[in-house]
Design an enzyme around this catalytic site. Structure first.
Site, PDB file in Angstrom:
ATOM      1  N   GLY A  27       0.820  -1.223   0.000  1.00 12.80           N
ATOM      2  CA  GLY A  27       0.000   0.000   0.000  1.00 12.80           C
ATOM      3  C   GLY A  27       0.849   1.267   0.000  1.00 12.80           C
ATOM      4  N   THR A  29       2.738   4.167  -2.792  1.00 11.50           N
ATOM      5  CA  THR A  29       2.199   4.935  -3.917  1.00 11.50           C
ATOM      6  C   THR A  29       1.686   4.004  -5.013  1.00 11.50           C
ATOM      7  OG1 THR A  29       3.666   6.769  -3.414  1.00 11.50           O
ATOM      8  CG2 THR A  29       2.824   6.669  -5.650  1.00 11.50           C
ATOM      9  N   ALA A  30       2.455   2.951  -5.324  1.00 10.36           N
ATOM     10  CA  ALA A  30       2.041   2.035  -6.403  1.00 10.36           C
ATOM     11  C   ALA A  30       0.749   1.317  -6.033  1.00 10.36           C
ATOM     12  CB  ALA A  30       3.156   1.032  -6.676  1.00 10.36           C
ATOM     13  N   ILE A  56       5.819  -2.330   8.309  1.00 11.05           N
ATOM     14  CA  ILE A  56       6.896  -2.285   7.300  1.00 11.05           C
ATOM     15  C   ILE A  56       6.999  -0.874   6.716  1.00 11.05           C
ATOM     16  CG2 ILE A  56       7.621  -3.151   5.023  1.00 11.05           C
ATOM     17  CD1 ILE A  56       6.390  -5.838   5.823  1.00 11.05           C
ATOM     18  N   ALA A  64       8.801  14.418  -6.650  1.00  5.30           N
ATOM     19  CA  ALA A  64       8.706  15.173  -7.902  1.00  5.30           C
ATOM     20  C   ALA A  64       8.032  14.319  -8.963  1.00  5.30           C
ATOM     21  CB  ALA A  64      10.107  15.566  -8.363  1.00  5.30           C
ATOM     22  N   LYS A  92       5.353  22.447 -10.623  1.00  3.26           N
ATOM     23  CA  LYS A  92       6.669  22.139 -11.178  1.00  3.26           C
ATOM     24  C   LYS A  92       6.644  22.357 -12.693  1.00  3.26           C
ATOM     25  CE  LYS A  92       9.768  18.252 -11.952  1.00  3.26           C
ATOM     26  NZ  LYS A  92       9.964  16.806 -11.800  1.00  3.26           N
ATOM     27  N   PRO A 110      12.352  21.854 -19.634  1.00  4.89           N
ATOM     28  CA  PRO A 110      11.021  22.381 -19.302  1.00  4.89           C
ATOM     29  C   PRO A 110       9.900  21.433 -19.706  1.00  4.89           C
ATOM     30  CG  PRO A 110      11.808  23.335 -21.361  1.00  4.89           C
ATOM     31  CD  PRO A 110      12.851  22.349 -20.928  1.00  4.89           C
ATOM     32  N   ILE A 361       6.942   7.439 -10.661  1.00  4.53           N
ATOM     33  CA  ILE A 361       5.476   7.505 -10.532  1.00  4.53           C
ATOM     34  C   ILE A 361       4.855   7.436 -11.933  1.00  4.53           C
ATOM     35  CG2 ILE A 361       3.530   8.955  -9.778  1.00  4.53           C
ATOM     36  CD1 ILE A 361       5.290   9.810  -7.398  1.00  4.53           C
TER      37      ILE A 361
HETATM   38  C1  LIG Z   1      15.832   7.979  -3.387  1.00  9.24           C
HETATM   39  C2  LIG Z   1      14.559   7.899  -4.146  1.00  9.24           C
HETATM   40  C3  LIG Z   1      13.982   9.052  -4.677  1.00  9.24           C
HETATM   41  C4  LIG Z   1      12.812   8.994  -5.419  1.00  9.24           C
HETATM   42  N1  LIG Z   1      12.290  10.115  -5.977  1.00  9.24           N
HETATM   43  C5  LIG Z   1      11.230  10.019  -6.816  1.00  9.24           C
HETATM   44  C6  LIG Z   1      10.696  11.147  -7.456  1.00  9.24           C
HETATM   45  O1  LIG Z   1      11.138  12.273  -7.259  1.00  9.24           O
HETATM   46  N2  LIG Z   1       9.656  10.978  -8.301  1.00  9.24           N
HETATM   47  C7  LIG Z   1       9.120   9.738  -8.546  1.00  9.24           C
HETATM   48  O2  LIG Z   1       8.212   9.606  -9.369  1.00  9.24           O
HETATM   49  N3  LIG Z   1       9.563   8.656  -7.886  1.00  9.24           N
HETATM   50  C8  LIG Z   1      10.604   8.760  -7.049  1.00  9.24           C
HETATM   51  N4  LIG Z   1      11.057   7.651  -6.401  1.00  9.24           N
HETATM   52  C9  LIG Z   1      10.345   6.394  -6.550  1.00  9.24           C
HETATM   53  C10 LIG Z   1       9.082   6.388  -5.696  1.00  9.24           C
HETATM   54  O3  LIG Z   1       9.413   6.610  -4.348  1.00  9.24           O
HETATM   55  C11 LIG Z   1       8.382   5.042  -5.828  1.00  9.24           C
HETATM   56  O4  LIG Z   1       8.206   4.738  -7.176  1.00  9.24           O
HETATM   57  C12 LIG Z   1       7.020   5.076  -5.203  1.00  9.24           C
HETATM   58  O5  LIG Z   1       7.089   5.498  -3.902  1.00  9.24           O
HETATM   59  C13 LIG Z   1       6.363   3.728  -5.272  1.00  9.24           C
HETATM   60  O6  LIG Z   1       6.866   2.857  -4.312  1.00  9.24           O
HETATM   61  P1  LIG Z   1       6.125   1.465  -4.128  1.00  9.24           P
HETATM   62  O7  LIG Z   1       4.706   1.721  -3.804  1.00  9.24           O
HETATM   63  O8  LIG Z   1       6.426   0.611  -5.310  1.00  9.24           O
HETATM   64  O9  LIG Z   1       6.900   0.837  -2.896  1.00  9.24           O
HETATM   65  P2  LIG Z   1       6.815   1.181  -1.307  1.00  9.24           P
HETATM   66  O10 LIG Z   1       6.557   2.594  -1.049  1.00  9.24           O
HETATM   67  O11 LIG Z   1       8.064   0.573  -0.724  1.00  9.24           O
HETATM   68  O12 LIG Z   1       5.562   0.362  -0.801  1.00  9.24           O
HETATM   69  C14 LIG Z   1       5.617  -1.021  -0.572  1.00  9.24           C
HETATM   70  C15 LIG Z   1       4.393  -1.464   0.172  1.00  9.24           C
HETATM   71  O13 LIG Z   1       4.434  -2.876   0.320  1.00  9.24           O
HETATM   72  C16 LIG Z   1       4.181  -3.199   1.660  1.00  9.24           C
HETATM   73  N5  LIG Z   1       4.844  -4.460   1.992  1.00  9.24           N
HETATM   74  C17 LIG Z   1       6.115  -4.820   1.733  1.00  9.24           C
HETATM   75  N6  LIG Z   1       6.357  -6.043   2.221  1.00  9.24           N
HETATM   76  C18 LIG Z   1       5.207  -6.459   2.802  1.00  9.24           C
HETATM   77  C19 LIG Z   1       4.815  -7.634   3.510  1.00  9.24           C
HETATM   78  N7  LIG Z   1       5.664  -8.650   3.732  1.00  9.24           N
HETATM   79  N8  LIG Z   1       3.558  -7.712   3.962  1.00  9.24           N
HETATM   80  C20 LIG Z   1       2.663  -6.705   3.768  1.00  9.24           C
HETATM   81  N9  LIG Z   1       2.979  -5.569   3.125  1.00  9.24           N
HETATM   82  C21 LIG Z   1       4.236  -5.451   2.649  1.00  9.24           C
HETATM   83  C22 LIG Z   1       4.701  -2.026   2.467  1.00  9.24           C
HETATM   84  O14 LIG Z   1       4.135  -1.966   3.748  1.00  9.24           O
HETATM   85  C23 LIG Z   1       4.249  -0.877   1.577  1.00  9.24           C
HETATM   86  O15 LIG Z   1       2.894  -0.598   1.853  1.00  9.24           O
HETATM   87  C24 LIG Z   1      12.194   7.719  -5.627  1.00  9.24           C
HETATM   88  C25 LIG Z   1      12.745   6.571  -5.052  1.00  9.24           C
HETATM   89  C26 LIG Z   1      13.920   6.642  -4.331  1.00  9.24           C
HETATM   90  C27 LIG Z   1      14.489   5.386  -3.741  1.00  9.24           C
END
Ligand SMILES: Cc1cc2nc3c(=O)[nH]c(=O)nc-3n(C[C@H](O)[C@H](O)[C@H](O)COP(=O)(O)OP(=O)(O)OC[C@H]3O[C@@H](n4cnc5c(N)ncnc54)[C@H](O)[C@@H]3O)c2cc1C
Length: 517
Positions: A27, A29-30, A56, A64, A92, A110, A361
């Protein structure tokens, strides 16, 4: 299955409901972007059950974005001002690159086009011809509405009339990443998504098909589904761990594999753009939000240490730090396939490209769009699955080349990191693009999606990749007319930007920050 409040549905309700049961694992952003999109766009074809673990947590960076997010929000019926107020967002207009090609250089990539958008050819062809003929042309950035507004700290919404200069820019948001997923969660739950809190300890696979049957939680509960969306982040619970889908490592081209992040108070005017400032072993982001400024140093652990990077970031931030520095580790690349069997990986579980052009994103959004368009009937078709994987591959490859360009097209050799990226081998697909631009300023066409011609032009020129010839169709305009038109255009752009409100006062009127709930 359970309702939103947690009670079990009567068995016959489940039997009568022919919708596919989609289980979203994670849960962040994805996860919540996927949940909100599916319940809103496919309410008659799927029911959505999301499992996440607060213990977790989420990765919590990703501030951004790119302009495409506006289309996503619109499809979901999100009110822009409310969304921006509750995620404490700013506007932005692009990304500023400082010190990339040479120390002291600066340019903005831009959102929008160069010129007035009215010529027979794209504006850069005329600019290029004038430059080659030795005319005193101002830098390309001066012919962008978005860049001019950005450097003046101005903002107004674009005009819908395509004949006006005020329609030639676009915008995205800079927001608090920890508030975005909760915002979407409220929306998705209101529209019927179910959520279960708990840690998943096992993924059950069907012995015959290899498909996922259920996610098993620490509490002992099993969550069954027809289709599983792996949004578990870097841990990649299904695609990586259960399926062992190979990961294509792109570290040789994108060597940054860590970031240290630390927000600070805002002390400077509220800039309507993200900055990417070159550092000895990578680069540093600066993202102004309404309530604070996000900062981070993205670096390669082959060229520096966590300690040095941390100190460099602390020394560089412009305001009082408001949290301890936090190190994040990652690897550039992607899973060979994002859709395997009955599981689709969305977000960090499918791959990661460093945040230089704020593309993660966007990649989530591209995967959701593909999923909605190719959503399975009762049976999953391998044709749909292959098409989805082809779409995602094309997105990743295109972005990968664009990111590598920023590093490779540098003249810097003052640190081992910059010398490495300057001299490294790059993919043939990128070499071909650079050669084509060098000849006569032509951009390789991308059918749809991200980073169209103006983006490549901005980065080529900003990185000092200059065409050696020009498009002969630009010769149809006489030199004197060309120069006159360009000077007039530049003046008009400046005048129009000057008449716009400053960024902060626009925000204070339109979307002042509000409580998250
Ligand atoms: C340094 C850095 C900078 C970034 N900057 C940008 C940016 O400027 N712009 C941009 O578009 N993107 C950026 N990103 C990428 C962006 O942060 C991610 O694409 C976005 O947050 C999506 O993450 P996610 O949902 O895939 O993973 P996560 O946010 O890690 O979510 C994972 C989810 O899975 C759950 N989960 C994991 N394991 C378990 C388990 N065993 N049981 C139950 N639940 C579990 C967690 O609780 C969480 O809810 C950046 C990433 C990094 C590392």
């Amino acid at each position: 299955m359970r309702t939103r409040t947690g009670e079990r549905l009567p068995a016959n309700d489940m039997v009568n409901d022919s919708r596919l049961k989609v289980v979203i694992v994670g849960g962040g952003t994805a996860g919540w972007m996927t949940a909100a999109a599916l319940v809103k766009l496919l309410p008659t074809r799927c029911q959505v059950h999301l499992v996440e673990s607060e213990a977790i947590g989420i990765v919590g960076v990703g501030e951004a974005t790119l302009p495409h997010i506006r289309g996503f929000n619109e499809k979901l019926g999100i009110d822009e001002a409310d969304f921006m107020a509750r995620t404490r967002a700013t506007f932005k207009l692009g990304i500023e690159f400082r010190d990339w090609a040479r120390h002291g250089d600066s340019y903005i990539h831009p959102f929008g086009t160069f010129g007035s958008g009215q010529g027979e050819l794209d504006f850069h062809h005329y600019w290029n011809k004038a430059r080659q003929e030795g005319l005193a042309v101002p830098p390309m950035n001066d012919f962008s509405m978005a860049v001019t507004m950005a450097y003046m700290n101005r903002f107004a919404l674009p005009d819908p009339d395509p004949s006006l200069l005020e329609s030639t820019f676009n915008y995205a948001y800079q927001f608090d990443a920890t508030l975005f997923a909760p915002y979407l969660r409220r929306l998705a739950e209101k529209m019927g998504a179910f959520r279960t809190e708990g840690r998943i300890v096992d993924i059950e696979l069907d012995g015959e098909s290899g498909n996922v049957r259920a996610a098993r939680l620490e509490s002992g509960e099993r969550v069954e589904g027809d289709l599983f969306i792996d949004c578990s982040g870097f841990v990649s619970l299904i695609m990586g761990k259960a399926f062992n889908e190979p990961f294509e490592d792109w570290t040789q081209w994108l060597p940054c594999d860590r970031a240290v992040a630390m927000p600070c108070q805002t002390q400077t005017p509220l800039a309507p753009y993200t900055s990417a400032i070159a550092m000895p072993a990578g680069w540093r982001w600066r993202i102004p939000l309404q309530h604070r400024t996000g900062n981070g140093y993205v670096y390669s652990s082959s060229f520096t240490t966590d300690e040095i990077a941390r100190e460099a970031l602390i020394g560089a931030v412009e305001g009082e730090p408001i949290a301890e520095p936090r190190v994040l580790k990652f690897q550039a690349g992607r899973r060979k396939r994002s859709w395997v069997g009955n599981c689709i990986a969305v977000g960090l579980s499918s791959g990661f490209l460093e945040p230089l052009e704020s593309t993660s994103i966007y990649l989530i959004q591209a995967a959701i769009t593909g999923l909605v368009e190719l959503f399975p009937e009762r049976e999953i078709s391998s044709i749909d699955r292959d098409e989805f994987n082809r779409l995602i591959d094309a997105e990743y490859d295109w972005i990968r080349d664009f990111l590598i360009l920023h590093y490779h097209a540098t003249e810097r050799s003052d640190t081992p990191f910059w010398d490495y990226v300057r001299t490294m081998d790059v993919p043939d697909s990128l070499l071909e693009k650079i050669e084509l631009f060098r000849r006569r300023g032509r951009i390789v066409k991308h059918r749809e999606g991200l980073f169209l011609d103006a983006s490549w032009v901005a980065v080529y020129l900003g990185q000092r990749v200059l065409p050696e010839g020009h498009d002969r169709r630009a010769d149809l305009i006489a030199q004197s007319t060309l120069l006159q038109n360009m000077q007039a255009l530049r003046t008009t752009i400046r005048e129009k930007a000057e008449r716009m409100p400053d960024h902060r006062s626009h925000i204070e009127r339109y979307c002042p920050m509000a409580e998250a709930a």
